[in-house]
Design a protein around this motif. Structure first.
Motif, PDB file in Angstrom:
ATOM      1  N   ASP A   1       0.881  -1.190  -0.046  1.00  0.00           N
ATOM      2  CA  ASP A   1       0.135   0.014   0.024  1.00  0.00           C
ATOM      3  C   ASP A   1       0.833   1.248  -0.154  1.00  0.00           C
ATOM      4  O   ASP A   1       0.623   2.342  -0.699  1.00  0.00           O
ATOM      5  N   GLU A   2       2.063   1.220   0.706  1.00  0.00           N
ATOM      6  CA  GLU A   2       2.695   2.415   0.858  1.00  0.00           C
ATOM      7  C   GLU A   2       4.260   1.920   0.640  1.00  0.00           C
ATOM      8  O   GLU A   2       4.624   1.173   0.689  1.00  0.00           O
ATOM      9  N   CYS A   3       4.982   3.027  -0.229  1.00  0.00           N
ATOM     10  CA  CYS A   3       6.151   2.868  -0.732  1.00  0.00           C
ATOM     11  C   CYS A   3       6.940   3.062   0.469  1.00  0.00           C
ATOM     12  O   CYS A   3       6.843   4.029   1.272  1.00  0.00           O
ATOM     13  N   CYS A   4       8.274   2.190   0.472  1.00  0.00           N
ATOM     14  CA  CYS A   4       9.222   2.487   1.466  1.00  0.00           C
ATOM     15  C   CYS A   4      10.004   3.699   1.024  1.00  0.00           C
ATOM     16  O   CYS A   4      10.548   4.263   0.114  1.00  0.00           O
ATOM     17  N   PRO A   5       9.978   4.937   2.138  1.00  0.00           N
ATOM     18  CA  PRO A   5      10.605   6.260   1.848  1.00  0.00           C
ATOM     19  C   PRO A   5      11.706   6.085   1.574  1.00  0.00           C
ATOM     20  O   PRO A   5      12.431   7.211   1.042  1.00  0.00           O
TER      21      PRO A   5
END
Ligand SMILES: [Zn+2]
Ligand SMILES: [Zn+2]
Length: 383
Positions: free
Chosen positions: A214-218
């Motif tokens: 769901d969320e990209c690794c920053p």
């Protein structure tokens, strides 16, 4: 239909079956290496070199159980970092038995003329494959060759992102891609004038990974790999020769999507020495002595590679340019404790200034040598 550069199957190269044991692989490699090693092969040099390269590469992969597994699963794309963009191999299409029959014909006729362009794209670049191997060049002195050297080198390389453990997802949380069900590829059926055509392409949702998040690794922005500098300790063995390579397994760039890391190759360059010339494990050095010492015999002091003074005996009647051998004072050979020899080439130091006394002595010597010569000549001529 293959690319021009398509490689031969590694098992075929070594002439072994897919289920060959490690021993059989080693045996096959040794036999072929003996036959094609460029130094001994009876084949033309370029043929032997190409063959030898091919079998070495095949052996490097098949003798490493991790690489062999990747190769078995993904073909050359799984192990060859040169094709990290996703090399086209048939193995990539063996997911799903229902597709196999159709592909045999379709790809043969449709993709064959297209330079592999579509084929390349169809093979997912996001399938696990090995990271790039790296090269590091290091310079060593002759003294390092004598003693061996341990060094710590800093290598900028690509490593697995620690935040997401290579998944590209924030916190490392992933789930199976709903679009492709984890296969990384999607197929579509098109109607064409030739009939139905099945095409396979990279899954647009997960871009071939088979998993999504769901969320990209920053930290790595989803790449799963980051640039970093690592320190690697290396041990250069005594006796190393110019251009020798040390292979440090697994210290190359991180693999892609769980693939193994590449290797690090440290290439060693031996610096020229001001005094010593190297010939294999022997060292050559020049030393100066005097005319009387060559004539009468004596000794000369020579500083060896370690900086110690060695007293070398000069036999009487030694000629200018003669070479004296000092055993055991050369260099070691890798993995052997014995040392080569130090060869000392003798020259004469001619003084630029002489005292009156020296002059007188030399003149006498010269006159003497002259009269001896005359006497010899008279003898010969029977005068
Ligand atoms: Zn997907
Ligand atoms: Zn990351």
């Amino acid at each position: 239909m293959a690319d021009d550069g398509q490689k031969r199957d590694y098992y075929e190269v070594l002439g072994i079956s897919k289920d060959a044991t490690p021993d059989e692989i080693k045996k096959a490699y040794r036999m072929l290496a003996k036959k094609y090693h460029p130094d001994v092969s009876t084949e033309p040099k370029d043929v032997a070199e190409a063959k030898f390269k091919e079998i070495s590469e095949a052996y490097e992969v098949l003798s490493d159980s991790q690489k062999r597994q990747l190769y078995d699963q993904y073909g050359h794309a799984g192990v060859d970092s040169q094709f990290s963009g996703g090399h086209f191999t048939w193995d990539d299409f063996t997911h799903g038995d229902d597709l196999n029959d159709i592909f045999g014909d379709l790809f043969g006729s449709f993709f064959g003329g297209m330079g592999g362009g579509s084929g390349r794209r169809a093979a997912s670049p996001n399938a696990p494959h090995a990271g790039e191997s790296l090269r590091y060049d290091i310079e060593v002195s002759l003294l390092d060759v004598l003693r061996g050297k341990e060094a710590e080198i800093s290598i900028p390389h690509v490593s697995v992102c620690p935040d997401c453990r290579g998944t590209g997802s924030k916190g490392g949380k992933v789930h199976t891609c709903p679009t492709c069900g984890g296969r990384g590829q999607v197929q579509s059926i098109k109607r064409t004038p030739f009939g139905q055509m099945v095409s396979v392409s990279e899954c647009p949702t997960c871009r071939g990974r088979g998993s999504s998040y769901d969320e990209c690794c920053p930290k790595c922005r989803g790449a799963g790999r980051i640039e970093s500098t690592v320190k690697v300790s290396i041990k250069i063995p005594a006796g190393v020769e110019d251009n020798m390579r040390l292979r440090i397994a697994g210290q190359g760039d991180a693999g892609y999507n769980g693939g193994p890391s590449g290797d690090l190759y440290v290439v060693i360059h031996v610096k020229d020495d001001k005094r010593f010339k190297r010939n294999g494990s022997d060292l050559w050095v020049e030393a100066e002595t005097t005319y009387p010492r060559l004539v009468l015999g004596g000794s000369v002091d020579v500083t060896n590679l370690e900086g110690q003074t060695v007293n070398v005996t000069i036999p009487s009647g030694t000629q200018v340019g003669a070479v004296l051998k000092v055993s055991g004072m050369g260099l070691p050979t890798v993995n052997r404790s014995t040392r080569g020899a130090m060869y000392v080439k003798l020259g004469i130091k001619v003084p630029k200034r002489t005292s009156a006394y020296e002059k007188e002595l030399l003149q006498k010597l010269d006159a003497d040598a002259g009269s001896k010569k005359k006497a010899k000549l008279k003898d010969k001529l029977g005068l």
